[in-house]
Write a protein that holds these residues in place. Structure first.
Motif, PDB file in Angstrom:
ATOM      1  N   ASP A 159      63.420  30.596 -19.128  1.00 54.65           N
ATOM      2  CA  ASP A 159      64.703  29.938 -18.735  1.00 54.65           C
ATOM      3  C   ASP A 159      64.751  28.636 -18.486  1.00 54.65           C
ATOM      4  O   ASP A 159      64.091  27.613 -17.451  1.00 54.65           O
ATOM      5  N   ALA A 160      65.269  27.745 -19.699  1.00 54.77           N
ATOM      6  CA  ALA A 160      66.180  26.457 -20.194  1.00 54.77           C
ATOM      7  C   ALA A 160      65.924  25.951 -18.200  1.00 54.77           C
ATOM      8  O   ALA A 160      64.691  25.042 -18.250  1.00 54.77           O
ATOM      9  N   ALA A 161      66.995  26.237 -18.134  1.00 58.12           N
ATOM     10  CA  ALA A 161      67.930  25.403 -16.926  1.00 58.12           C
ATOM     11  C   ALA A 161      66.095  25.185 -15.407  1.00 58.12           C
ATOM     12  O   ALA A 161      65.742  24.410 -15.445  1.00 58.12           O
ATOM     13  N   ARG A 162      65.630  26.473 -15.454  1.00 59.76           N
ATOM     14  CA  ARG A 162      64.435  26.670 -14.458  1.00 59.76           C
ATOM     15  C   ARG A 162      63.580  25.747 -14.681  1.00 59.76           C
ATOM     16  O   ARG A 162      63.234  24.818 -14.570  1.00 59.76           O
ATOM     17  N   ALA A 163      63.211  25.711 -16.386  1.00 61.86           N
ATOM     18  CA  ALA A 163      62.276  25.175 -16.586  1.00 61.86           C
ATOM     19  C   ALA A 163      62.926  23.174 -16.698  1.00 61.86           C
ATOM     20  O   ALA A 163      61.743  22.403 -16.054  1.00 61.86           O
ATOM     21  N   ALA A 164      63.785  22.808 -17.149  1.00 66.48           N
ATOM     22  CA  ALA A 164      64.238  21.528 -16.449  1.00 66.48           C
ATOM     23  C   ALA A 164      63.588  20.712 -15.270  1.00 66.48           C
ATOM     24  O   ALA A 164      63.643  19.943 -15.000  1.00 66.48           O
TER      25      ALA A 164
END
Ligand code: BEZ
Ligand code: FE
Length: 316
Positions: A265-270
């Motif tokens: 989950d790119a958003a959560r990773a960021a």
């Protein structure tokens, strides 16, 4: 009858125990008496030969000679014989109300640096990134804000920073966190890796001679303390690690094993500051209150503590 007249194969333990009868400290007398009884029973049970006794003395001598400021071979011996875990388990019964404890291990020899919640403790940039979250509570689930969560772990090569001075950054994979007002803590790290305990000394030779491996399953060490509560020294184990069922020091308890699922989950990773995808784990810690009497024994309705580990045989 004098000691000289009464010492015999049958009565040896009784005669030697009697020599301690005048020990002023009653607990020391109790411990020595029981030790003598068990030692003599053991010698008789196996009919120990003089060569074997000599080999045992040589082994214990070598064990002592291997100890120095940073190496405690006697503790390792106690660990691989399961005595460390037994003492730990007897002295930290939970009554099913708090997080189970396990061995401290020899690598908490430096202070963990205080870090902000969310900090990344992996300073060497190796391994699979992981977000650790959890909450510290009292025995009834009440959140413990301001609790201290001290963590340390081996790096992706299976070594602690103190084993590799000059190779790993100082205080790599160590951190001291303070929980927020809701008792929560979170930090970034890597998924720990299994590793061997130091096996280049007498204890390693004992393991090799008995067909046992020296490995420990992957884990993160925790010491959690909070005002007015009993501290806990424990581990968080990775549920797909090798050696969970054959820990060289018998430290695994089922209640301490957790999955480390992948989050893609790119958003959560960021948001958490990790590359995508990353792994996560959640580990809640419950502490007994300081004024609670330590449970005398696990009540019958509480599932018995399952200590895994019959080292040897298969590495899984
Ligand atoms: C450890 O987990 O760090 C450890 C525990 C017992 C013996 C050796 C290492
Ligand atoms: Fe460890």
């Amino acid at each position: 009858m004098s000691q000289r007249e009464s010492f015999s194969e049958e009565r040896s333990a009784e005669v030697v125990a009697a020599s301690f009868a005048g020990t002023p400290d009653p607990r020391l007398r109790q411990v020595l008496t029981s030790l003598v009884e068990h030692l003599h029973a053991f010698v008789k049970d196996v009919e120990l030969t003089e060569e074997e006794w000599g080999a045992a003395i040589a082994f214990l001598t070598a064990t002592g000679q291997t100890c120095d400021d940073v190496r405690q071979e006697f503790v390792l011996l106690s660990d691989v014989l399961g005595v460390s875990m037994l003492v730990e388990t007897i002295n930290h019964r939970t009554g099913g109300q708090s997080t189970e404890s396990t061995v401290l291990g020899p690598f908490h020899m430096v202070d963990s640096p205080p870090r902000e919640l969310g900090a990344d403790i992996a300073l060497d940039g190796k391994g699979n990134p992981c977000l650790v979250t959890g909450r510290v509570t009292g025995p009834d689930g009440e959140p413990l804000g301001g609790a201290l969560v001290d963590v340390w772990q081996a790096n992706d090569d299976g070594f602690y920073d103190v084993q590799q001075p000059g190779i790993q950054p100082e205080r790599n994979l160590r951190g001291l966190f303070t929980t927020d007002s809701d008792g929560r803590f979170w930090f970034r790290t890597i998924v720990p890796r299994h590793y061997p305990i130091p096996d280049d000394g007498p204890v390693g030779r004992l393991l090799a001679a008995t067909g046992r491996h020296p490995n420990r399953p992957a884990h993160v060490h925790f010491i959690v303390t909070a005002d007015g509560h009993r501290p806990v020294t424990t581990h968080l184990f990775v549920d797909d690690s090798p050696y969970l069922d054959s820990d060289a020091v018998f430290g695994v308890k089922d209640s301490l094993v957790r999955p480390f699922p992948v989050v893609d989950d790119a958003a959560r990773a960021a948001e958490v500051g990790l590359p995508n995808p990353f792994r996560t784990v959640h580990f809640d810690v419950a502490l007994l209150r300081g004024d609670q009497a330590p449970p005398a024994a696990q009540p019958a309705e509480v599932a018995p503590t399952v200590v895994r580990g019959a080292p040897g045989g298969s590495p899984e």
